[in-house]
Design a protein around this motif. Structure first.
Motif, short mmCIF file in Angstrom:
data_model
loop_
_atom_site.label_atom_id
_atom_site.label_comp_id
_atom_site.label_asym_id
_atom_site.label_seq_id
_atom_site.Cartn_x
_atom_site.Cartn_y
_atom_site.Cartn_z
N CYS A 5 0.87 -1.13 0.09
CA CYS A 5 0.15 -0.17 -0.01
C CYS A 5 0.81 1.31 -0.10
O CYS A 5 0.28 2.30 0.30
CB CYS A 5 -0.91 0.08 1.05
SG CYS A 5 -2.38 -1.08 1.03
N ARG A 8 -0.42 4.92 -0.73
CA ARG A 8 -2.01 4.99 -0.70
C ARG A 8 -2.31 5.76 0.55
O ARG A 8 -1.64 5.80 1.51
CB ARG A 8 -2.76 3.51 -0.84
CG ARG A 8 -2.21 2.88 -2.08
CD ARG A 8 -2.91 1.72 -2.17
NE ARG A 8 -4.48 1.59 -2.36
CZ ARG A 8 -5.04 1.86 -3.49
NH1 ARG A 8 -4.50 2.25 -4.67
NH2 ARG A 8 -6.62 1.87 -3.47
N ASP A 95 -7.57 7.06 -1.58
CA ASP A 95 -7.22 5.74 -2.43
C ASP A 95 -8.40 4.51 -1.86
O ASP A 95 -8.84 3.72 -2.82
CB ASP A 95 -5.99 5.21 -2.42
CG ASP A 95 -5.23 6.21 -3.10
OD1 ASP A 95 -5.07 6.36 -4.27
OD2 ASP A 95 -4.27 6.87 -2.45
N SER A 240 -5.63 -2.77 -1.53
CA SER A 240 -4.73 -2.38 -2.33
C SER A 240 -4.84 -2.55 -3.89
O SER A 240 -5.87 -3.18 -4.13
CB SER A 240 -3.40 -3.30 -1.74
OG SER A 240 -3.63 -4.69 -2.47
#
Length: 301
Positions: A5, A8, A95, A240
């Motif tokens: 991740c 993000r 995100d 993710s």
């Protein structure tokens, strides 16, 4: 911190304790910048004096991660909008949204007050809807501006919403509604680069450690199957870019087990091509039921 991740920005609701806290820590450990939302309420939804969101954000920063606390009520339009705005104004993007916030007010149906029904539906179902609505509005605008996101939403359902649970009519209805919301959102938002999935977790939290004390107790030695952190790896993966192509799914997860849940779909059927009498309809229904798979047992039954 680095991982799947990296870069993000992730929002986790109800992240001050239990599953939400575990998710926030796990996302941070994989390189995400985390907005830790928690209203700081008790099991019944009444606000308490402390700020668990700030404590979790501090914990993430102490470990070398990036996080900030948000104490707004996500079951209000203002609180949900503020949550999304906080992520955008602080980190410049959003995100992943993990909807986790909730509480219990358990009663048998005949003893369930309307206020307790409304309160549980408000936080679980309306809270999911409002945060999802505001996040989706941002992602749609990004897509229309030519910046299609790689966005992810992970909602929190429950086995109670899939099978029912005695004494939890309000909670079961809310969680079943979240499953329906997940399926609709996955279909509607795919064009904007958004994937939406749900988990039905089993873990030791404030909502389960007393109600299901025998099964939730931590063992003295060996694998602690009910530890909240066992659920988080799947949530992080779903949040993710690695989960590309996975949307509109519900996963049951507990300890080391992950199960893809398969919902309502046509089973045995019969068509006469004409209207039946009530007696004929009953006879047909009984024949079909004899061919059908039995339903899962309601929790607590």
């Amino acid at each position: 911190m680095s991982g799947i991740c990296d870069g993000r920005v992730v929002v986790v609701t109800g992240a001050g304790r239990g599953l939400g806290r575990a998710h926030a820590l796990a996302f941070a450990a994989e390189g995400a910048r985390v907005v830790v939302n928690d209203l700081g309420v008790g099991l019944d939804g009444v606000p308490g004096p402390d700020s668990p969101a700030r404590q979790v954000a501090d914990e993430i920063r102490a470990a070398g991660g990036t996080a900030l606390a948000h104490g707004g009520d996500i079951a209000t339009p203002q609180g949900a909008a503020s949550l999304v705005t906080t992520a955008l104004e602080t980190y410049g993007r959003l995100d992943t949204l993990v909807n986790n916030a909730g509480f219990l007010r358990d009663r048998m149906l005949v003893n369930l007050d309307e206020d307790d029904w409304d309160a549980v539906l408000r936080v679980h179902l309306k809270g999911h809807f409002l945060t999802l609505k505001h996040a989706a509005s941002h992602w749609r605008a990004e897509a229309k501006a030519g910046r299609t996101p790689t966005a992810r939403v992970v909602n929190t359902a429950s086995g109670a919403g899939l099978l029912g649970s005695l004494g939890q009519g309000n909670y079961s209805a809310a969680k079943a509604g979240i499953v329906g919301l997940t399926l609709v959102a996955a279909a509607e938002l795919a064009r904007y680069g958004v994937q939406v999935n749900a988990i039905a977790p089993a873990a030791r939290t404030r909502m389960t450690e007393h109600t299901f004390a025998a099964t939730m107790a931590a063992p003295e030695t060996g694998f602690d199957a009910m530890a909240p952190g066992n659920v988080s790896p799947l949530v992080v993966w779903l949040g993710s870019t690695a989960s590309e192509g996975v949307t509109g799914r519900v996963f049951e997860t507990e300890g080391g087990r992950i199960t893809v849940m398969e919902g309502w779909r046509p089973g045995p059927t019969a068509d006469t091509g004409r209207r039946r009498s009530p007696a004929e309809a009953g006879e047909t229904a009984r024949k079909l039921l004899a061919e059908a798979e039995p339903p899962g047992r309601v929790y607590g039954a």
